[in-house]
Structure formats: structure tokens, C-alpha cells
Design a protein around this motif. Structure first.
Motif, short mmCIF file in Angstrom:
data_model
loop_
_atom_site.label_atom_id
_atom_site.label_comp_id
_atom_site.label_asym_id
_atom_site.label_seq_id
_atom_site.Cartn_x
_atom_site.Cartn_y
_atom_site.Cartn_z
N THR A 90 6.80 39.73 34.25
CA THR A 90 7.65 38.79 34.66
C THR A 90 7.47 39.85 36.17
N ALA A 91 6.67 41.03 36.15
CA ALA A 91 6.40 41.68 37.33
C ALA A 91 5.00 40.78 37.42
N ARG A 92 3.93 40.44 37.16
CA ARG A 92 3.00 40.30 36.76
C ARG A 92 2.66 38.89 37.64
N ALA A 93 3.36 38.23 37.26
CA ALA A 93 4.26 36.04 37.15
C ALA A 93 4.08 35.88 38.23
N ARG A 94 5.35 37.34 38.89
CA ARG A 94 5.60 37.05 40.34
C ARG A 94 4.33 36.90 41.59
N SER A 95 3.42 37.87 41.31
CA SER A 95 2.38 38.51 41.67
C SER A 95 1.66 37.34 41.57
N ALA A 96 1.62 37.02 40.82
CA ALA A 96 0.53 35.18 40.66
C ALA A 96 1.24 34.23 41.01
N ARG A 97 2.74 34.78 41.79
CA ARG A 97 3.04 33.11 42.57
C ARG A 97 3.68 32.50 41.88
N LEU A 98 3.76 32.86 40.06
CA LEU A 98 4.17 31.62 39.04
C LEU A 98 5.53 32.29 39.30
N SER A 99 6.39 30.87 38.84
CA SER A 99 7.99 31.20 38.97
C SER A 99 8.62 30.25 37.59
N PRO A 100 9.45 30.33 36.66
CA PRO A 100 9.99 29.05 35.81
C PRO A 100 10.11 27.81 36.56
N GLU A 101 9.56 27.10 35.63
CA GLU A 101 10.35 25.68 36.10
C GLU A 101 11.08 24.71 35.13
#
Length: 320
Positions: free
Chosen positions: A309-320
Motif C-alpha cells: 500500500t505504501a509502495r503504491a502511494r509512492s508510485a502514485r497508484l491508487s485503487p481504480e
């Protein structure tokens, strides 16, 4: 005529009968759901394991492919299965990434019960054999110059391939476009054909293509070089220390899976993995390990959910 006392006795006998059945588990074939297309690393390892489980379980073990949505379709199918369905999920690190990058119709922590891990593997950054790219530095230079297309293959939205590529693009300072496939096998097919320029793939899936010379490994994502690819540098050696990830695989059951059933399956997996044929198969596929104590595997499951979840935020990804 059946009286109340008879009905009560019958009701009380149901849990006892169920417990007896669980004690003799499995009394019918077991199904392991692979949430990806046939031919990928998860499918390959699961089929090998299924064969190895036949003897310790004393039952046929059926592998069922339910691909799509980066593994969410198969995971949802198992998560919503009855606890006594003899149905388990061949899960992987992808399933701790999914909730961070897409909406899934189940609760990853509540609806899936970690049973046991079965293997772990580094990933390889691979390019088509015909590609002029031979190092990560050359790949980055080509992406920036426009001589290498700025897209990459994934085994589906929310998979480790997807997020690793996104993190790589961020670290390299290049905006990349993921091309999502329904599993690793079709992604590798297009990579071999040169339709996509690169792919962060697991070693079990990439090993045959690497050995066959149809793709080239230019880096691995593990902390140290992979024993099966000693001449291939790590991403850290290639200048990208932030790209350090591993693929792990495990079995998960639906919520409410009886502990006696989970324990029996864990024991069967441990016995299967200890045999010479299984050890040889794991080595050939570039994976190792398996059989962590359930507390360790469950703790890893929870920590991976938080970490990705933290890495996804870092890559600017979020649940679609």
C-alpha cells in the motif's frame, strides 16, 4: 413421528459429524485455484505441487485456472467459497498488491486465511533476444531517447510486474505505460515477438525462455544475484537500489477454514516439498523455500499488505 428430543439430538450430531469429517480430511478431491492463465510461474509451481500432494493427502488434487483482474477473479472465487469446499487459492505477492491498486470484491485480511507459503523467487528484468538492450543503463537511455517504446508488459493490473515497472519508471525518471495481459504466459509471448520492450517477470516463468535464448535477462530484483543466473547483475548493482522485490507464493483458504484442515494441508505441503523430486523441480524453476510456520506466513501476509500500500502511494497508484 420425530419428537423435539430427536431433533435436538440430530442438531447436536451435525457439528460432531462435521468435526469427524474434518479429522479425516480430505475425504474427496481437493481443488487449488490458480488465478492466472495456464503457463505462468504460479500455474507451473501449483501443478508441480498438486502432483506432489497426491500421496501425502491420499486424494486427487485438481488445479483450476480462473484468470483475470490481476488475480482478483480467482481470489474472489475462493474467498466466497464455503469453508468446507476443499477449495484453496494459489496466492502470491500479487494478492497483497491488488487492494492497493484496484478495488477488489473481497477483504484481503478478513476473507482469505493464510495456510502456508510454498516458494519464493527473485524476478528478472527481461527483454526480447533481438533487442539491442543488454544492460539496465542501456534500457534507461533508450527509454529517454525514444529509441525504446515507453511501455512494458505486466501479468495484469495490480500484479508485481505492474508495480515493479511503475517503481522503475519513477526511479528512472521516465513515464511508462503498463500493457496488461491475462497472466504471464501471454505477456511473454508478446515479449518474445518484440511487441513489448521489457517485462519484470518471475524466474519460474522466465527460466525456460532465458535458457532457450528467446529472451535476455539484464537484471534480477533480489538483494543478491540469483544462483541460477550468476552472470546477471542485480538492480542494485545496476544503479536502482529501490527496485528490490521478491515473488512469494502460498496457499490460502476461505474465511472459516477449520484449523484442523489447514494444519493437515500444511503438513502435506511440507512433506511434498521435502521429497527429492520436488526439491529438484523447485531448483530447476529458480525458486526455493516453502513451509514457513503459519504464524510467520500470516504475519508476512499482513506486513506485505501494508508495505505494498505504501509502495503504491509512492508510485502514485491508487485503487481504480
Amino acid at each position: 413421528m420425530i419428537g423435539r428430543r430427536d431433533l435436538a439430538a440430530g442438531a447436536l450430531s451435525l457439528p460432531a459429524a462435521r468435526a469427524a469429517a474434518q479429522g479425516n480430511w480430505p475425504d474427496r478431491p481437493v481443488t487449488i485455484v490458480v488465478p492466472s492463465a495456464p503457463g505462468g510461474s504460479l500455474d507451473t509451481l501449483t501443478r508441480l505441487l498438486a502432483e506432489g500432494l497426491r500421496e501425502p493427502l491420499g486424494q486427487t488434487v485438481v488445479v483450476e485456472n480462473r484468470a483475470g483482474a490481476g488475480g482478483a477473479i480467482g481470489a474472489d472465487y475462493v474467498a466466497k467459497s464455503p469453508a468446507d469446499s476443499n477449495r484453496f487459492l494459489a496466492g502470491a505477492v500479487h494478492h497483497t498488491i491488488l487492494p492497493a491498486v484496484q478495488r477488489v470484491p473481497y477483504d484481503s485480511e478478513r476473507d482469505l486465511v493464510p495456510v502456508t507459503d510454498i516458494a519464493s523467487s527473485p524476478n528478472a528484468l527481461i527483454v526480447p533476444a533481438a533487442s539491442p538492450v543488454r544492460t539496465v543503463a542501456e534500457l534507461v537511455a533508450g527509454l529517454k531517447a525514444g529509441t525504446v517504446p515507453r511501455d512494458y508488459a505486466t501479468g495484469g493490473n495490480g500484479t508485481l510486474h505492474h508495480l515493479t515497472g511503475a517503481l522503475f519508471g519513477e526511479a528512472a525518471g521516465v513515464e511508462l505505460t503498463p500493457i496488461h495481459y491475462r497472466g504471464s504466459a501471454p505477456a511473454i509471448t508478446d515479449l518474445v515477438a518484440g511487441r513489448v520492450p521489457f517485462f519484470f517477470e518471475t524466474l519460474p516463468s522466465a527460466a525456460q525462455q532465458i535458457r532457450g535464448g528467446t529472451v535476455r535477462a539484464i537484471a534480477v530484483t533480489s538483494a543478491t544475484r540469483a544462483p541460477s543466473l550468476p552472470d546477471v547483475p542485480t538492480m542494485t548493482e545496476s544503479g536502482f537500489p529501490s527496485i528490490q522485490v521478491e515473488t512469494w507464493y502460498g496457499l490460502l483458504g476461505p474465511r472459516g477454514t477449520p484449523e484442523v484442515v489447514a494444519a493437515r494441508l500444511r503438513d502435506a505441503v511440507a512433506r511434498a516439498l521435502a521429497t527429492s523430486p520436488m526439491r529438484a523441480a523447485w531448483e530447476q524453476n529458480g525458486v526455493s523455500g516453502g513451509g514457513k510456520p503459519v504464524a510467520d506466513f500470516a504475519a508476512m501476509w499482513r506486513s506485505e499488505l501494508a508495505a505494498w500500500t505504501a509502495r503504491a502511494r509512492s508510485a502514485r497508484l491508487s485503487p481504480e
